[in-house]
Design a protein around this motif. Structure first.
Motif, mmCIF file in Angstrom:
data_model
loop_
_atom_site.group_PDB
_atom_site.id
_atom_site.type_symbol
_atom_site.label_atom_id
_atom_site.label_comp_id
_atom_site.label_asym_id
_atom_site.label_seq_id
_atom_site.Cartn_x
_atom_site.Cartn_y
_atom_site.Cartn_z
ATOM 1 N N LEU A 155 -10.317 -7.365 -2.888
ATOM 2 C CA LEU A 155 -8.699 -7.272 -2.673
ATOM 3 C C LEU A 155 -8.424 -5.755 -2.640
ATOM 4 N N VAL A 156 -7.473 -5.453 -2.231
ATOM 5 C CA VAL A 156 -6.901 -4.033 -2.150
ATOM 6 C C VAL A 156 -6.814 -3.192 -3.644
ATOM 7 N N MET A 157 -6.426 -4.328 -4.456
ATOM 8 C CA MET A 157 -6.297 -3.559 -5.952
ATOM 9 C C MET A 157 -7.540 -3.533 -6.459
ATOM 10 N N ALA A 158 -8.322 -4.534 -6.186
ATOM 11 C CA ALA A 158 -9.599 -4.223 -6.903
ATOM 12 C C ALA A 158 -10.472 -2.931 -6.085
ATOM 13 N N GLN A 159 -9.781 -2.826 -4.879
ATOM 14 C CA GLN A 159 -10.619 -1.430 -4.149
ATOM 15 C C GLN A 159 -10.059 -0.087 -4.803
ATOM 16 N N LEU A 160 -8.691 -0.281 -5.412
ATOM 17 C CA LEU A 160 -8.118 0.989 -6.022
ATOM 18 C C LEU A 160 -8.874 1.155 -7.424
ATOM 19 N N PHE A 161 -9.149 0.039 -8.043
ATOM 20 C CA PHE A 161 -9.813 0.076 -9.300
ATOM 21 C C PHE A 161 -11.107 0.535 -9.161
ATOM 22 N N ASP A 162 -11.842 0.431 -8.123
ATOM 23 C CA ASP A 162 -13.172 0.918 -8.021
ATOM 24 C C ASP A 162 -13.187 2.320 -8.187
ATOM 25 N N HIS A 163 -12.203 3.253 -7.789
ATOM 26 C CA HIS A 163 -12.077 4.236 -8.083
ATOM 27 C C HIS A 163 -11.729 4.940 -9.435
ATOM 28 N N LEU A 164 -11.583 4.018 -10.362
ATOM 29 C CA LEU A 164 -11.286 4.594 -11.716
ATOM 30 C C LEU A 164 -12.801 4.601 -12.465
ATOM 31 N N PRO A 165 -12.873 5.743 -13.180
ATOM 32 C CA PRO A 165 -14.128 6.086 -13.739
ATOM 33 C C PRO A 165 -14.187 5.005 -15.220
ATOM 34 N N MET A 166 -14.855 4.075 -15.084
ATOM 35 C CA MET A 166 -14.692 3.025 -16.215
ATOM 36 C C MET A 166 -15.655 3.514 -17.412
ATOM 37 N N HIS A 167 -16.417 4.232 -17.213
ATOM 38 C CA HIS A 167 -17.215 4.832 -18.353
ATOM 39 C C HIS A 167 -16.219 5.718 -19.034
#
Length: 388
Positions: A6-18
Motif C-alpha cells: 500500500l502507498v502508506m506502507a511504502q511511506l512507512f518503509d522510509h521510517l528508521p524503525m530501530h
C-alpha cells in the motif's frame, strides 16, 4: 499492474524503525502497549496528518473502514477514539520529539547539496517564531494573555532544503530572545533573524562561537561610526558602515565592532537597516541573506495550511506536543521520500496526491506523476512550493 505494498506502507518503509524503538525504550510508560503500541499511535496520527482528519472520531471511522488493510501498515492494535486519546494524553511526547529530530537529521543530509538563492558556501539558518492560538478554557496550561492561550513554535530552518534543524515548543509567554539560549551554534554558519531576537549579550556569545548573524536593527540603536565602505546606490544600498555600540548597556554587552548596512527596497518603498558581525561579505550579499529569511515565514504558513497543527485532538500539554511533533515527522518524512525517489513535484502536490491514495497499491512515483503540478497552480498562483 503493481501489486505490492500500500502507498502508506511504502511511506512507512522510509521510517528508521530501530531509531523509533530506541526512542520508545528511552521513555518507558505504564500505559499498555500490547493492545495498542507506540507505532500504532504514531501511524494513526500520521494518517490524520496525511488525510486532514478533523477529530479522533474521524480518524477512528476512516481507519476502521480499511480494517482489513491496517495489518499491512504495521497497525496491530484495535483503533478506537478512546484508546488513541488515552495514548496521546499518557505517552511521553518526548518519544515523538526525539524521533522527529532523528528524521530531521536524515533529511538534512539528503538536502545538504541543494542549491541556495545566495551565492555562499556557508550553512545559512533562518530563526523565527510562530504563534498558534488556543482557547484558554480548554488549554489553561498555555496561558498567553489575560483571556487568551497559545503555544509558540520556535524554529531554526536550514535554508538549503527548508528543513527545520531545531524546534522548540513553548507556551505563549516565552520571549524570542530566550530561544537563543537553547541553540548550539555551528562555527562559520549564518543565523538570520528579525529584530525580535536582538539581545547584544546573546549575540556576542554567538560571535564568540565563531558563527555569524544577520539581524534587523531597531530604530533606537545607539552607535558611533568608525568608517564607511564605498557602495553602489543603484543596487539599493544606502550605507555600509563599521560601528561600535555606545548605549549604556550595549557597549558592554557587545564590545567589538559591528557592521551596519542600510538598504532601500524599491518594491516595498522601505528602508531596512541590518547588523552583522561578518565584515568580509559584500554588503549586497548581507541584504540577500536577510531576504532569504522569508523562507521560514513560508514554512510556518505552509505547515499551518497543510498539516493539522491549528486544531488539536487533545487538550493536555502532552497531547498537543505529541500532535505537533508527529506533524513535523510527517512533513520531514514526505520530504525524505521526495528526495530518495527523485520526485520533481512540489511537496504540496505530493501531499494532495497521497491523501487520496494511501490505501491503493500503486508506487508513490506513479501516484504523483499522474497528477502533476498544473492543477495546483491553476487553483492558487501563490501556492507555497518550498521544495521546488
Amino acid at each position: 499492474m503493481y501489486s505490492g505494498k500500500l502507498v502508506m506502507a511504502q511511506l512507512f518503509d522510509h521510517l528508521p524503525m530501530h531509531t523509533f524503538r530506541r526512542c520508545v525504550a528511552k521513555y518507558p510508560s505504564k500505559y499498555p502497549v500490547l493492545k495498542f503500541s507506540h507505532f500504532d499511535q504514531f501511524a494513526c496520527m500520521a494518517f490524520a496528518q496525511l488525510t486532514y482528519r478533523e477529530s479522533l472520531r474521524d480518524i477512528e471511522i476512516c481507519l476502521r473502514a480499511h480494517n482489513s488493510k491496517l495489518y499491512h501498515l504495521g497497525i496491530r492494535g484495535r483503533v478506537s477514539r478512546s484508546t488513541l486519546a488515552d495514548a496521546n494524553e499518557t505517552r511521553d511526547a518526548h518519544i515523538y520529539e526525539d524521533f522527529a529530530l532523528a528524521l530531521i537529521k536524515t533529511a538534512r543530509k539528503l538536502y545538504a547539496g541543494d542549491s541556495f538563492a545566495v551565492d555562499i558556501d556557508n550553512t545559512v539558518y533562518a530563526l523565527d517564531t510562530t504563534t498558534i492560538d488556543l482557547c484558554l478554557s480548554l488549554f489553561p496550561w498555555a496561558r498567553f494573555r489575560k483571556n487568551k492561550a497559545a503555544v509558540r513554535l520556535h524554529t531554526l530552518l536550514d535554508l538549503r532544503g527548508n528543513i527545520p534543524s531545531f524546534i522548540l515548543i513553548s507556551d505563549g509567554k516565552l520571549h524570542d530572545i530566550h530561544v537563543l539560549d537553547h541553540l548550539i551554534y555551528e562555527p562559520g554558519s549564518f543565523y538570520v533573524m528579525d529584530r525580535g531576537f536582538i539581545d547584544f549579550s546573546r549575540l556576542y556569545h554567538l560571535h564568540n562561537a565563531q558563527a555569524f548573524f544577520v539581524i534587523r536593527a531597531k530604530k533606537n540603536l545607539q552607535y558611533r561610526r568608525l568608517y564607511s565602505q564605498p557602495i553602489d546606490k543603484e543596487t539599493g544600498l544606502r550605507c555600509d558602515q563599521t560601528i561600535v555600540m555606545t548605549g549604556t548597556n550595549t557597549q558592554n554587552s557587545y564590545p567589538v565592532p559591528l557592521r551596519r548596512v542600510k538598504f532601500y527596497d524599491a518594491e516595498q518603498d522601505r528602508l531596512f537597516v541590518f547588523l552583522t558581525n561578518n565584515l568580509d561579505l559584500p554588503a549586497i550579499t548581507i541584504t540577500q541573506l536577510y531576504k532569504s529569511r522569508w523562507q521560514v515565514e513560508l514554512f510556518f504558513k505552509w505547515i499551518k495550511q497543510h498539516l493539522r497543527i491549528k486544531a488539536f485532538f487533545g487538550t493536555s500539554e502532552n497531547a498537543v506536543r505529541t500532535q505537533i511533533w508527529i506533524a513535523i515527522s510527517v512533513y520531514v518524512l514526505v520530504a525524505i521520500v521526495k528526495k530518495r525517489l527523485h520526485i520533481d513535484a512540489s511537496l504540496y502536490t505530493m501531499l494532495q496526491a497521497l491523501s487520496l491514495a494511501l490505501f491503493e497499491k500503486s508506487t508513490i512515483n506513479q501516484i504523483v506523476e499522474n497528477i502533476g503540478d498544473e492543477p495546483c497552480e491553476s487553483v492558487n498562483s501563490n501556492q507555497l512550493n518550498l521544495f521546488d
